[in-house]
Scaffold this active site. Sequence first.
Site, PDB file in Angstrom:
ATOM      1  N   HIS A 127       0.824  -1.213   0.000  1.00  0.00           N
ATOM      2  CA  HIS A 127       0.000   0.000   0.000  1.00  0.00           C
ATOM      3  C   HIS A 127       0.861   1.267   0.000  1.00  0.00           C
ATOM      4  O   HIS A 127       0.386   2.334   0.384  1.00  0.00           O
ATOM      5  CB  HIS A 127      -0.971  -0.003   1.190  1.00  0.00           C
ATOM      6  CG  HIS A 127      -2.070  -1.005   1.041  1.00  0.00           C
ATOM      7  ND1 HIS A 127      -2.990  -1.299   2.027  1.00  0.00           N
ATOM      8  CD2 HIS A 127      -2.422  -1.789  -0.022  1.00  0.00           C
ATOM      9  CE1 HIS A 127      -3.836  -2.218   1.583  1.00  0.00           C
ATOM     10  NE2 HIS A 127      -3.499  -2.538   0.349  1.00  0.00           N
ATOM     11  N   CYS A 135       4.906  14.149  -6.734  1.00  0.00           N
ATOM     12  CA  CYS A 135       4.121  15.138  -7.475  1.00  0.00           C
ATOM     13  C   CYS A 135       3.137  14.389  -8.370  1.00  0.00           C
ATOM     14  O   CYS A 135       3.447  13.320  -8.899  1.00  0.00           O
ATOM     15  CB  CYS A 135       5.059  15.993  -8.321  1.00  0.00           C
ATOM     16  SG  CYS A 135       4.168  17.187  -9.334  1.00  0.00           S
ATOM     17  N   CYS A 156       3.810  21.198  -5.657  1.00  0.00           N
ATOM     18  CA  CYS A 156       5.165  20.802  -6.059  1.00  0.00           C
ATOM     19  C   CYS A 156       6.059  22.038  -6.176  1.00  0.00           C
ATOM     20  O   CYS A 156       5.686  23.004  -6.856  1.00  0.00           O
ATOM     21  CB  CYS A 156       5.089  20.076  -7.401  1.00  0.00           C
ATOM     22  SG  CYS A 156       6.696  19.609  -8.037  1.00  0.00           S
ATOM     23  N   ASN A 223      -3.702 -12.753  15.653  1.00  0.00           N
ATOM     24  CA  ASN A 223      -4.690 -11.673  15.668  1.00  0.00           C
ATOM     25  C   ASN A 223      -5.639 -11.927  16.832  1.00  0.00           C
ATOM     26  O   ASN A 223      -6.175 -13.026  16.942  1.00  0.00           O
ATOM     27  CB  ASN A 223      -5.481 -11.675  14.341  1.00  0.00           C
ATOM     28  CG  ASN A 223      -6.291 -10.405  14.144  1.00  0.00           C
ATOM     29  OD1 ASN A 223      -6.899  -9.903  15.082  1.00  0.00           O
ATOM     30  ND2 ASN A 223      -6.311  -9.894  12.935  1.00  0.00           N
ATOM     31  N   ALA A 241       0.403  -9.296  18.533  1.00  0.00           N
ATOM     32  CA  ALA A 241       1.536  -9.614  17.656  1.00  0.00           C
ATOM     33  C   ALA A 241       2.848  -9.561  18.434  1.00  0.00           C
ATOM     34  O   ALA A 241       3.693 -10.451  18.315  1.00  0.00           O
ATOM     35  CB  ALA A 241       1.572  -8.620  16.497  1.00  0.00           C
TER      36      ALA A 241
HETATM   37  P1  OAD Z   1      -7.379  -3.196   9.995  1.00  0.00           P
HETATM   38  O1  OAD Z   1      -7.433  -1.933  10.760  1.00  0.00           O
HETATM   39  O2  OAD Z   1      -8.495  -3.543   9.073  1.00  0.00           O
HETATM   40  O3  OAD Z   1      -7.272  -4.408  10.990  1.00  0.00           O
HETATM   41  C1  OAD Z   1      -6.337  -4.461  12.029  1.00  0.00           C
HETATM   42  C2  OAD Z   1      -6.327  -5.873  12.538  1.00  0.00           C
HETATM   43  O4  OAD Z   1      -5.326  -5.951  13.529  1.00  0.00           O
HETATM   44  C3  OAD Z   1      -7.646  -6.323  13.170  1.00  0.00           C
HETATM   45  O5  OAD Z   1      -7.997  -7.595  12.656  1.00  0.00           O
HETATM   46  C4  OAD Z   1      -7.310  -6.398  14.669  1.00  0.00           C
HETATM   47  O6  OAD Z   1      -8.015  -7.447  15.319  1.00  0.00           O
HETATM   48  C5  OAD Z   1      -5.835  -6.690  14.627  1.00  0.00           C
HETATM   49  N1  OAD Z   1      -5.080  -6.238  15.800  1.00  0.00           N
HETATM   50  C6  OAD Z   1      -5.336  -5.167  16.615  1.00  0.00           C
HETATM   51  N2  OAD Z   1      -4.391  -5.062  17.565  1.00  0.00           N
HETATM   52  C7  OAD Z   1      -3.517  -6.081  17.348  1.00  0.00           C
HETATM   53  C8  OAD Z   1      -2.320  -6.512  18.000  1.00  0.00           C
HETATM   54  N3  OAD Z   1      -1.814  -5.875  19.059  1.00  0.00           N
HETATM   55  N4  OAD Z   1      -1.695  -7.608  17.502  1.00  0.00           N
HETATM   56  C9  OAD Z   1      -2.170  -8.272  16.422  1.00  0.00           C
HETATM   57  N5  OAD Z   1      -3.299  -7.912  15.775  1.00  0.00           N
HETATM   58  C10 OAD Z   1      -3.956  -6.825  16.226  1.00  0.00           C
HETATM   59  O7  OAD Z   1      -5.963  -3.224   9.274  1.00  0.00           O
HETATM   60  P2  OAD Z   1      -5.533  -3.915   7.916  1.00  0.00           P
HETATM   61  O8  OAD Z   1      -6.018  -5.298   7.823  1.00  0.00           O
HETATM   62  O9  OAD Z   1      -4.076  -3.649   7.799  1.00  0.00           O
HETATM   63  O10 OAD Z   1      -5.770   0.339   3.215  1.00  0.00           O
HETATM   64  O11 OAD Z   1      -6.319  -3.001   6.903  1.00  0.00           O
HETATM   65  C11 OAD Z   1      -6.134  -3.197   5.551  1.00  0.00           C
HETATM   66  C12 OAD Z   1      -6.229  -1.899   4.832  1.00  0.00           C
HETATM   67  O12 OAD Z   1      -7.459  -1.239   5.112  1.00  0.00           O
HETATM   68  C13 OAD Z   1      -5.213  -0.824   5.217  1.00  0.00           C
HETATM   69  O13 OAD Z   1      -3.952  -1.031   4.651  1.00  0.00           O
HETATM   70  C14 OAD Z   1      -5.826   0.398   4.661  1.00  0.00           C
HETATM   71  C15 OAD Z   1      -7.221   0.181   5.187  1.00  0.00           C
HETATM   72  O14 OAD Z   1      -8.189   0.795   4.488  1.00  0.00           O
HETATM   73  C16 OAD Z   1      -5.803   1.454   2.477  1.00  0.00           C
HETATM   74  O15 OAD Z   1      -5.840   2.552   2.971  1.00  0.00           O
HETATM   75  C17 OAD Z   1      -5.782   1.221   0.989  1.00  0.00           C
END
Ligand code: OAD
Length: 257
Positions: A127, A135, A156, A223, A241
Site C-alpha cells: 500500500h 508530485c 510541487c 490476531n 503480535a
Molecule cells: P485493519 O485496521 O483492518 O485491521 C487491524 C487488525 O489488527 C484487526 O484484525 C485487529 O483485530 C488486529 N489487531 C489489533 N491489535 C492487534 C495486535 N496488538 N496484535 C495483532 N493484531 C492486532 O488493518 P488492515 O487489515 O491492515 O488500506 O487493513 C487493511 C487496509 O485497510 C489498510 O492497509 C488500509 C485500510 O483501508 C488502504 O488505505 C488502501
Amino acid sequence: MLNDQQLRSVAFLTQSARRILFITGAGVSAESGIPTFRGAGAAFPDGKTEDGIPFEEALSGWMLKKNPALSWKYFFRLEEFLRDKVPNAAHHAMARLQAPDRDVWIATQNIDGLHQAAGSTHVLELHGNLRRIVCTRCDYLDFPATFQGFSPVPRCPRCSAMLRPDAVLYGENLPERDLATFLEQQEKGFDIVFSVGTTSIFPYISMPMLAASRQGIPTVEINPDPTSISDYVQFTFPNSAAQTLRSLLDSMDADAD
Ligand code: OAD
C-alpha cells in the site's frame, strides 16, 4: 494465554524454515501506538471520518481528485498518528529472524515504514508509504520527516501541481514492482506463512494464506480477533503480535540451548 504446544510446533517449523513470508497489517503497528483502521481502538470509529463519510471514501483516489483538501486533511491525520513512532517487539522479531541461510519476506499493508526501521530488508509495501511524497505531474519525490509546515493542499516546488503521498488510495492499483516481486516470491514458495494483525479483507492478502494452506504449507495467524481466514489456517494465536512473536523467538532460543 499462549498455547504452549502450538508455540513449540511453530517455533520448530520457523527454525527449520529457509523461506518465511509474513503478511502484515495495521495490528502489527498497534503496539507502537498507531491506531488500526478497524476493530477496537481504531482510528475511525464506526468506519466514519469526522466529516461523516466512510474513511475508504476520504482516502480514495476519486476523493483526492474531487476534493483534495478533504483527502489531505486525513493524510495529515494519518501522518500525525505515525509521527515519532518506533518499531515494537513484533517488527523486531520479524527482523531478527533474518539469517544468511533464511530469507524472510514481509508483504505489508502498512504505510508507516516501521518494518524497515526495525531492520527488515525484504519489505514489500503493497500500500506504498505515507511519507514518500510525490508530485501528481512531474517526477518530484521527497521523504520529509513530518508533514508539519505543509500547506493544506501542498504544491510541487518544481511544477506547482498537487503533491500527494505515494500511498495506495481506495480505487487505485497496487505498486507494480512490489506486487510483481510478491507474486514471484510466492511462485518460488515458502516453508511457512504468517498473517499478522490484518483483517485480511483484500483478496491479494487472504489468497496467499489460503493457497499455502491448500498446498499443505504451515500457516499461522496472529490476531486477537477471528478473521475470514482463521478457519483455514493451521495455527491461530488469538493474541497480540508483539507478545506472540516475542514468545516465538524465546521458544526458538530455548530450543537452540
Ligand atoms: P485493519 O485496521 O483492518 O485491521 C487491524 C487488525 O489488527 C484487526 O484484525 C485487529 O483485530 C488486529 N489487531 C489489533 N491489535 C492487534 C495486535 N496488538 N496484535 C495483532 N493484531 C492486532 O488493518 P488492515 O487489515 O491492515 O488500506 O487493513 C487493511 C487496509 O485497510 C489498510 O492497509 C488500509 C485500510 O483501508 C488502504 O488505505 C488502501
